[in-house]
Write a protein that holds these residues in place. Structure first.
Motif, mmCIF file in Angstrom:
data_model
loop_
_atom_site.group_PDB
_atom_site.id
_atom_site.type_symbol
_atom_site.label_atom_id
_atom_site.label_comp_id
_atom_site.label_asym_id
_atom_site.label_seq_id
_atom_site.Cartn_x
_atom_site.Cartn_y
_atom_site.Cartn_z
ATOM 1 N N UNK A 94 42.877 39.305 42.447
ATOM 2 C CA UNK A 94 43.551 40.122 41.431
ATOM 3 C C UNK A 94 43.930 41.481 42.022
ATOM 4 N N UNK A 95 43.010 42.057 42.799
ATOM 5 C CA UNK A 95 43.274 43.367 43.400
ATOM 6 C C UNK A 95 44.400 43.294 44.428
ATOM 7 N N UNK A 96 44.452 42.213 45.190
ATOM 8 C CA UNK A 96 45.500 42.076 46.196
ATOM 9 C C UNK A 96 46.892 41.940 45.563
ATOM 10 N N UNK A 97 46.933 41.490 44.320
ATOM 11 C CA UNK A 97 48.217 41.393 43.618
ATOM 12 C C UNK A 97 48.514 42.618 42.762
ATOM 13 N N UNK A 98 47.477 43.161 42.116
ATOM 14 C CA UNK A 98 47.684 44.192 41.094
ATOM 15 C C UNK A 98 47.183 45.581 41.484
ATOM 16 N N UNK A 99 46.457 45.716 42.611
ATOM 17 C CA UNK A 99 45.868 47.004 43.010
ATOM 18 C C UNK A 99 45.018 47.600 41.882
ATOM 19 N N UNK A 100 43.891 46.972 41.639
ATOM 20 C CA UNK A 100 42.992 47.398 40.574
ATOM 21 C C UNK A 100 42.494 48.824 40.788
ATOM 22 N N UNK A 101 42.261 49.576 39.712
ATOM 23 C CA UNK A 101 41.639 50.902 39.838
ATOM 24 C C UNK A 101 40.249 50.760 40.469
ATOM 25 N N UNK A 102 39.808 51.789 41.183
ATOM 26 C CA UNK A 102 38.527 51.734 41.891
ATOM 27 C C UNK A 102 37.366 51.423 40.949
ATOM 28 N N UNK A 103 37.382 51.995 39.742
ATOM 29 C CA UNK A 103 36.283 51.781 38.798
ATOM 30 C C UNK A 103 36.226 50.328 38.338
ATOM 31 N N UNK A 104 37.392 49.727 38.119
ATOM 32 C CA UNK A 104 37.431 48.325 37.688
ATOM 33 C C UNK A 104 36.912 47.422 38.792
ATOM 34 N N UNK A 105 37.324 47.717 40.027
ATOM 35 C CA UNK A 105 36.862 46.923 41.169
ATOM 36 C C UNK A 105 35.348 47.061 41.344
ATOM 37 N N UNK A 106 34.835 48.266 41.129
ATOM 38 C CA UNK A 106 33.392 48.502 41.235
ATOM 39 C C UNK A 106 32.627 47.702 40.190
ATOM 40 N N UNK A 107 33.163 47.643 38.982
ATOM 41 C CA UNK A 107 32.516 46.848 37.926
ATOM 42 C C UNK A 107 32.467 45.377 38.334
ATOM 43 N N UNK A 108 33.548 44.895 38.939
ATOM 44 C CA UNK A 108 33.576 43.510 39.414
ATOM 45 C C UNK A 108 32.541 43.262 40.501
#
Length: 348
Positions: A94-108
């Motif tokens: 998802x991050x490689x397609x959408x560039x998730x915010x750092x906080x969202x990625x951290x939650x994941x």
């Protein structure tokens, strides 16, 4: 043929065969890494290579689990690694397609770590160099989550040059494989052999000039699996240097992350703010080519890996001397190349 050697061969072959398809898929679905001021590549490059690493690792582990007694003896550990690893791969895609915010990625990342913990993969104790074990008790879960998320991010942050994260992860995997072999831990040897094969297969397409990047899909997956393996294996070993071994094995990305935090704190900027002060940036600034910088960092990572293996074979006092010597070399080298200098905080 030993299952570990078979795991290495199968994972290597699978990744070598499927990576061209992953490249085509990434290009077709526009999973591309565009150049910017912080990055060193000059044209868009596919960045979904971690999917190939994951598929090669997963298929190898599943195939051999059903044909050996590995699943029966280590079912919980294996399930935790595969389910947690799959979750972190989904976050990475998802991050490689959408560039998730750092906080969202951290939650994941925290969620993936909690999945692993739910399968009873946790740091229950650490060894005290001056006495008995220190049982973490109610701190066991937060300490484990912190360890997993921390190592997941260190590999993610060092992924800045062609072949760097894949090569360093391969060296770290080999280090943990050899330590696992010394300890007679067949499960750790099997898992790390699968990881070595997958990483090396990917490296053929990722070494400079890279045809594909691993993206967050790959860097987070590699960091997550290495973190989990280190907990299942050497961290739970009842030896004084148990915790030091995986730290040294992953010493290069850990150091790079630590330096970045110190550098940004001293400069008064958020620690998650990107800059061009990472180790690989500094080496490029000093005149090294991409290949030279990566190979030099391979050498240093190998030195740390060999040091980790040496620690398992020496007395406690000799181990302390080795660690102190390594720390002095690191501090001297970091100051020499200006890794802490505020001018390296060039933001995007």
């Amino acid at each position: 043929m030993p299952s570990s050697l078979l795991a290495f061969i199968i994972s290597l072959v699978i990744v070598l065969l499927i990576m061209p398809m992953v490249i085509k898929f990434a290009v077709k679905t526009d999973a591309m890494d565009a150049p910017d001021k912080r990055k060193v590549h000059c044209h868009p490059v596919p960045r979904l290579g971690g999917l190939g690493i994951y598929i090669g690792f997963l298929m190898t582990v599943l195939i051999l689990s059903f044909t050996t007694d590995i699943a029966a003896e280590h079912g919980m550990d294996l399930a935790g690694l595969l389910i947690g690893g799959t979750f972190i791969v989904v976050v990475g895609i998802i991050d490689d397609y959408k560039n998730l915010p750092a906080k969202v990625k951290l939650i994941g990342q925290i969620a993936a770590a909690c999945i692993l913990v739910s399968f009873d993969v946790r740091i229950d104790f650490v060894t005290n160099p001056f006495g008995d074990w220190i049982f973490l008790e109610y701190l066991s879960v937060p300490a484990t989550v912190f360890w997993i998320v921390g190592l997941t991010n260190t590999v993610n942050l060092i992924d800045g040059l062609d072949g760097l994260a894949a090569g360093v992860s391969t060296i770290a995997s080999i280090t943990l494989l050899l330590v696992g072999y010394q300890q007679g831990d067949a499960f750790i040897v099997f898992i790390t052999a699968s990881l070595v094969g997958s990483s090396l297969g990917f490296l053929k397409y990722n070494f400079n000039p890279a045809r594909i990047f691993m993206g967050d899909t790959g860097s987070m997956f590699l960091g997550f699996i290495l973190a989990g393996v280190s907990i299942i294996g050497v961290v739970k070993s009842a030896t004084t240097i148990a915790l030091i071994v995986p730290i040294l094995a992953l010493g290069l990305p850990i150091l790079d992350t630590t330096f970045a935090i110190i550098r940004r704190y001293r400069s008064g900027v958020p620690i998650f703010k990107p800059d061009k002060g990472h180790l690989h940036h500094r080496l490029l600034d000093l005149g090294f080519t991409q290949r030279q910088a990566v190979l030099l960092m391979y050498v240093f990572s190998s030195f740390l890996g060999l040091s980790a293996i040496a620690l398992t074979q020496v007395s406690e006092y000799a181990g302390v001397i080795i660690v102190l010597f390594i720390l002095l070399v690191i501090i001297y080298g970091a100051r020499k190349i200006g890794i802490f200098h505020p001018k390296n905080n060039i933001h995007t």
